[in-house]
Design an enzyme around this catalytic site. Structure first.
Site, PDB file in Angstrom:
ATOM      1  N   HIS A  73       7.179  -7.618  10.461  1.00 51.32           N
ATOM      2  CA  HIS A  73       6.424  -7.988   9.237  1.00 51.32           C
ATOM      3  C   HIS A  73       6.190  -9.163   8.869  1.00 51.32           C
ATOM      4  O   HIS A  73       7.136 -10.156   9.231  1.00 51.32           O
ATOM      5  CB  HIS A  73       6.747  -7.068   8.370  1.00 51.32           C
ATOM      6  CG  HIS A  73       6.562  -5.585   8.315  1.00 51.32           C
ATOM      7  ND1 HIS A  73       7.273  -4.617   9.158  1.00 51.32           N
ATOM      8  CD2 HIS A  73       5.535  -4.813   7.869  1.00 51.32           C
ATOM      9  CE1 HIS A  73       6.719  -3.619   9.241  1.00 51.32           C
ATOM     10  NE2 HIS A  73       5.632  -3.680   8.278  1.00 51.32           N
ATOM     11  N   LYS A 117       7.460  -9.427   2.913  1.00 51.20           N
ATOM     12  CA  LYS A 117       7.643  -8.145   2.597  1.00 51.20           C
ATOM     13  C   LYS A 117       9.239  -8.170   1.996  1.00 51.20           C
ATOM     14  O   LYS A 117      10.132  -8.993   2.445  1.00 51.20           O
ATOM     15  CB  LYS A 117       7.918  -7.438   3.993  1.00 51.20           C
ATOM     16  CG  LYS A 117       8.168  -6.109   3.758  1.00 51.20           C
ATOM     17  CD  LYS A 117       7.780  -5.139   5.046  1.00 51.20           C
ATOM     18  CE  LYS A 117       8.490  -3.814   5.045  1.00 51.20           C
ATOM     19  NZ  LYS A 117       7.716  -3.113   3.901  1.00 51.20           N
TER      20      LYS A 117
HETATM   21  N1  NDP Z   1       1.812   2.785   3.041  1.00 54.48           N
HETATM   22  C1  NDP Z   1       1.281   1.840   3.742  1.00 54.48           C
HETATM   23  O1  NDP Z   1       0.426   2.032   4.468  1.00 54.48           O
HETATM   24  C2  NDP Z   1       1.780   0.669   3.215  1.00 54.48           C
HETATM   25  C3  NDP Z   1       2.585   0.272   2.504  1.00 54.48           C
HETATM   26  N2  NDP Z   1       3.084  -1.023   1.877  1.00 54.48           N
HETATM   27  C4  NDP Z   1       3.905  -0.970   0.907  1.00 54.48           C
HETATM   28  O2  NDP Z   1       3.427  -1.087  -0.420  1.00 54.48           O
HETATM   29  C5  NDP Z   1       4.182  -1.890  -1.642  1.00 54.48           C
HETATM   30  C6  NDP Z   1       3.410  -3.153  -2.041  1.00 54.48           C
HETATM   31  O3  NDP Z   1       3.074  -3.984  -0.913  1.00 54.48           O
HETATM   32  P1  NDP Z   1       2.228  -5.401  -1.042  1.00 54.48           P
HETATM   33  O4  NDP Z   1       0.798  -4.876  -1.828  1.00 54.48           O
HETATM   34  O5  NDP Z   1       2.155  -5.897   0.042  1.00 54.48           O
HETATM   35  O6  NDP Z   1       3.165  -6.177  -2.287  1.00 54.48           O
HETATM   36  P2  NDP Z   1       2.788  -7.084  -3.374  1.00 54.48           P
HETATM   37  O7  NDP Z   1       3.831  -7.719  -3.756  1.00 54.48           O
HETATM   38  O8  NDP Z   1       1.524  -7.970  -2.952  1.00 54.48           O
HETATM   39  O9  NDP Z   1       2.206  -6.185  -4.531  1.00 54.48           O
HETATM   40  C7  NDP Z   1       2.879  -5.371  -5.521  1.00 54.48           C
HETATM   41  C8  NDP Z   1       2.253  -5.405  -6.820  1.00 54.48           C
HETATM   42  O10 NDP Z   1       3.012  -4.477  -7.522  1.00 54.48           O
HETATM   43  C9  NDP Z   1       2.786  -5.026  -8.793  1.00 54.48           C
HETATM   44  N3  NDP Z   1       4.126  -4.665  -9.732  1.00 54.48           N
HETATM   45  C10 NDP Z   1       5.214  -4.736  -9.492  1.00 54.48           C
HETATM   46  N4  NDP Z   1       5.978  -3.674 -10.401  1.00 54.48           N
HETATM   47  C11 NDP Z   1       5.205  -3.164 -10.945  1.00 54.48           C
HETATM   48  C12 NDP Z   1       5.256  -2.240 -11.999  1.00 54.48           C
HETATM   49  N5  NDP Z   1       6.308  -1.759 -12.295  1.00 54.48           N
HETATM   50  N6  NDP Z   1       4.141  -1.790 -12.564  1.00 54.48           N
HETATM   51  C13 NDP Z   1       2.914  -2.078 -11.948  1.00 54.48           C
HETATM   52  N7  NDP Z   1       2.689  -3.056 -11.182  1.00 54.48           N
HETATM   53  C14 NDP Z   1       4.050  -3.502 -10.534  1.00 54.48           C
HETATM   54  C15 NDP Z   1       3.049  -6.674  -8.660  1.00 54.48           C
HETATM   55  O11 NDP Z   1       2.528  -7.311  -9.901  1.00 54.48           O
HETATM   56  P3  NDP Z   1       3.319  -8.704 -10.255  1.00 54.48           P
HETATM   57  O12 NDP Z   1       3.032  -9.769  -9.343  1.00 54.48           O
HETATM   58  O13 NDP Z   1       2.909  -9.048 -11.693  1.00 54.48           O
HETATM   59  O14 NDP Z   1       4.664  -8.410 -10.221  1.00 54.48           O
HETATM   60  C16 NDP Z   1       2.248  -6.768  -7.395  1.00 54.48           C
HETATM   61  O15 NDP Z   1       1.055  -7.166  -7.934  1.00 54.48           O
HETATM   62  C17 NDP Z   1       5.311  -2.194  -0.616  1.00 54.48           C
HETATM   63  O16 NDP Z   1       6.451  -1.390  -0.713  1.00 54.48           O
HETATM   64  C18 NDP Z   1       4.897  -2.024   0.804  1.00 54.48           C
HETATM   65  O17 NDP Z   1       5.966  -2.151   1.873  1.00 54.48           O
HETATM   66  C19 NDP Z   1       2.276  -2.171   2.175  1.00 54.48           C
HETATM   67  C20 NDP Z   1       1.077  -1.910   3.288  1.00 54.48           C
HETATM   68  C21 NDP Z   1       0.758  -0.766   3.899  1.00 54.48           C
HETATM   69  O1  LIG Z   2       5.163  -4.197   3.437  1.00 55.25           O
HETATM   70  C1  LIG Z   2       4.394  -4.182   4.323  1.00 55.25           C
HETATM   71  O2  LIG Z   2       3.355  -4.970   4.498  1.00 55.25           O
HETATM   72  C2  LIG Z   2       4.198  -2.723   4.959  1.00 55.25           C
HETATM   73  N1  LIG Z   2       4.880  -1.833   4.414  1.00 55.25           N
HETATM   74  C3  LIG Z   2       4.878  -0.464   4.825  1.00 55.25           C
HETATM   75  C4  LIG Z   2       6.380  -0.075   5.601  1.00 55.25           C
HETATM   76  O3  LIG Z   2       7.134  -0.649   5.086  1.00 55.25           O
HETATM   77  O4  LIG Z   2       6.390   0.623   6.518  1.00 55.25           O
HETATM   78  C5  LIG Z   2       3.935  -0.053   5.866  1.00 55.25           C
HETATM   79  C6  LIG Z   2       3.270  -1.177   6.772  1.00 55.25           C
HETATM   80  O5  LIG Z   2       4.214  -1.219   7.730  1.00 55.25           O
HETATM   81  C7  LIG Z   2       3.193  -2.715   5.792  1.00 55.25           C
END
Ligand code: NDP
Ligand SMILES: O=C(O)C1=N[C@H](C(=O)O)C[C@H](O)C1
Length: 249
Positions: free
Chosen positions: A135, A139
Site C-alpha cells: 500500500h 495508510k
Molecule cells: N473498503 C475499501 O475498498 C477501501 C477502504 N479504505 C479504507 O478507508 C479508510 C479511509 O481511507 P482514506 O480515505 O485513504 O483515508 P484518509 O485519511 O484520506 O481519509 C479519512 C478521512 O476521515 C476523516 N475523519 C477522521 N475521523 C473522523 C471522524 N471521527 N468523523 C468524520 N470524519 C473523520 C478525516 O478527516 P480529517 O483529515 O479532518 O481528520 C479524513 O478526511 C481507511 O480505513 C482505509 O483503509 C481505503 C480504500 C479502499
Molecule cells: O488504506 C487503503 O488505501 C486501503 N484500505 C483497504 C484495506 O486496508 O484493505 C482497502 C484497500 O486495500 C485500500
C-alpha cells in the site's frame, strides 16, 4: 423509482472525495451531506440521509456506525480495523435496530473480491500460503482489512479441508522477519511511495507455486462496488461482511 439520499462521513479524505464524486454522478442517488472530522453527525439526519457511506479511520468508525444504527440509517463502511470482536459489537447494535442494514466491506474493488474468492478456492490444494499486501505510505494501519479477510477465509477453507499447520522450520532471528499471522496464515505488509492498494497471495505445493495478484492503481476502482453496496444495503437488514453477499443478491 425515487432517488436514495446518501451522506458521506470522511467526505474530504482520499476515499471520501471519490465517493462524493461517484454518488453525485449516479442518477439514482442524491448526495445529501458531506461530514468531516470537525462536523457534527447530526448533519446527516438534518439532511434526510437514508444511507451513510463511511470512510474514516479504525479508531473512529465504530462510533460513527453506532450513531447511524441508533437513528435507523443504513451504513456502508469501507474503513478498516474490523476484528471479529468489533463485528460482534455491531451485530449487538443491529439486534436492537430491526430493518437497519450495515455493510462492512474491506475492499470494494471487484478484482479484489474475485482475488479473495480465487484464493479461497485454491486454499485446500496447497500446503503453503502467504499473503503480501502492498500500500501507499499514508495508510495508517497494518495489515490491511483486505489481507485480514483473505487470511480468515483461507484459514477457514484449510480447516474444512483438514489441512494442518503450514510447513516452516524457520526461527525469526529478528522479530517480525516472518511477518504477522492471522488465523495461522503469514501476512506481510509493504508500504512504498507510488503504490495505491495491491495484494499477492502466494500458494506453494510440491514442485509448483500459484500467485494470485490484484492491483488497484486508482481509487476509481473502488467505486462500482461501493455504489452497488449503497443501492443494496437497505434490502439486507443486519450485518453484511464483504461485497460477495451483495454481489450475489
Ligand atoms: N473498503 C475499501 O475498498 C477501501 C477502504 N479504505 C479504507 O478507508 C479508510 C479511509 O481511507 P482514506 O480515505 O485513504 O483515508 P484518509 O485519511 O484520506 O481519509 C479519512 C478521512 O476521515 C476523516 N475523519 C477522521 N475521523 C473522523 C471522524 N471521527 N468523523 C468524520 N470524519 C473523520 C478525516 O478527516 P480529517 O483529515 O479532518 O481528520 C479524513 O478526511 C481507511 O480505513 C482505509 O483503509 C481505503 C480504500 C479502499
Ligand atoms: O488504506 C487503503 O488505501 C486501503 N484500505 C483497504 C484495506 O486496508 O484493505 C482497502 C484497500 O486495500 C485500500
Amino acid at each position: 423509482m425515487g432517488t436514495t439520499r446518501v451522506g458521506v462521513i470522511g467526505a474530504r479524505g482520499r476515499m471520501g472525495v471519490q465517493a462524493v464524486r461517484a454518488i453525485t454522478a449516479a442518477d439514482d442517488l442524491e448526495l445529501a451531506a458531506e461530514v468531516g472530522s470537525a462536523d457534527p453527525l447530526s448533519v446527516l439526519t438534518d439532511a434526510g440521509a437514508q444511507v451513510v457511506v463511511e470512510f474514516t479511520r479504525p479508531d473512529a468508525v465504530l462510533e460513527n456506525v453506532r450513531w447511524c444504527v441508533e437513528r435507523g440509517l443504513h451504513v456502508v463502511t469501507g474503513t478498516t480495523g474490523f476484528t471479529p470482536e468489533r463485528l460482534d459489537v455491531v451485530r449487538g447494535w443491529l439486534a436492537a435496530a430491526p430493518g437497519v442494514g450495515v455493510a462492512v466491506v474491506p475492499n470494494f474493488a471487484l478484482g479484489a473480491v474475485l482475488m479473495m474468492r480465487f484464493a479461497e478456492l485454491a486454499a485446500r490444494w496447497f500446503e503453503s500460503v502467504e499473503i503480501v499486501e502492498l500500500h501507499h505510505p499514508q495508510k495508517v494501519d497494518a495489515p490491511s482489512g483486505t489481507a485480514r479477510l483473505t487470511a480468515e477465509r483461507i484459514a477457514a477453507a484449510r480447516a474444512s479441508a483438514g489441512l494442518g499447520d503450514l510447513p516452516d522450520a524457520t526461527t525469526d532471528e529478528v522479530q517480525g522477519a516472518r511477518g504477522a499471522t492471522i488465523d495461522g496464515i503469514p501476512v506481510h505488509a509493504v508500504r512504498a511511495r507510488g503504490l495505491v492498494a495491491h495484494q499477492e497471495v502466494l500458494f506453494g505445493g510440491a514442485g509448483e507455486t500459484l500467485t494470485i495478484r490484484h492491483d488497484s492503481f486508482d481509487r476509481v476502482s473502488f467505486m462500482p462496488g461501493l455504489l452497488l453496496a449503497v443501492r443494496r444495503v437497505a434490502d439486507r437488514p443486519g450485518l453484511t461482511v464483504g461485497l460477495d453477499p451483495l454481489l450475489d443478491a
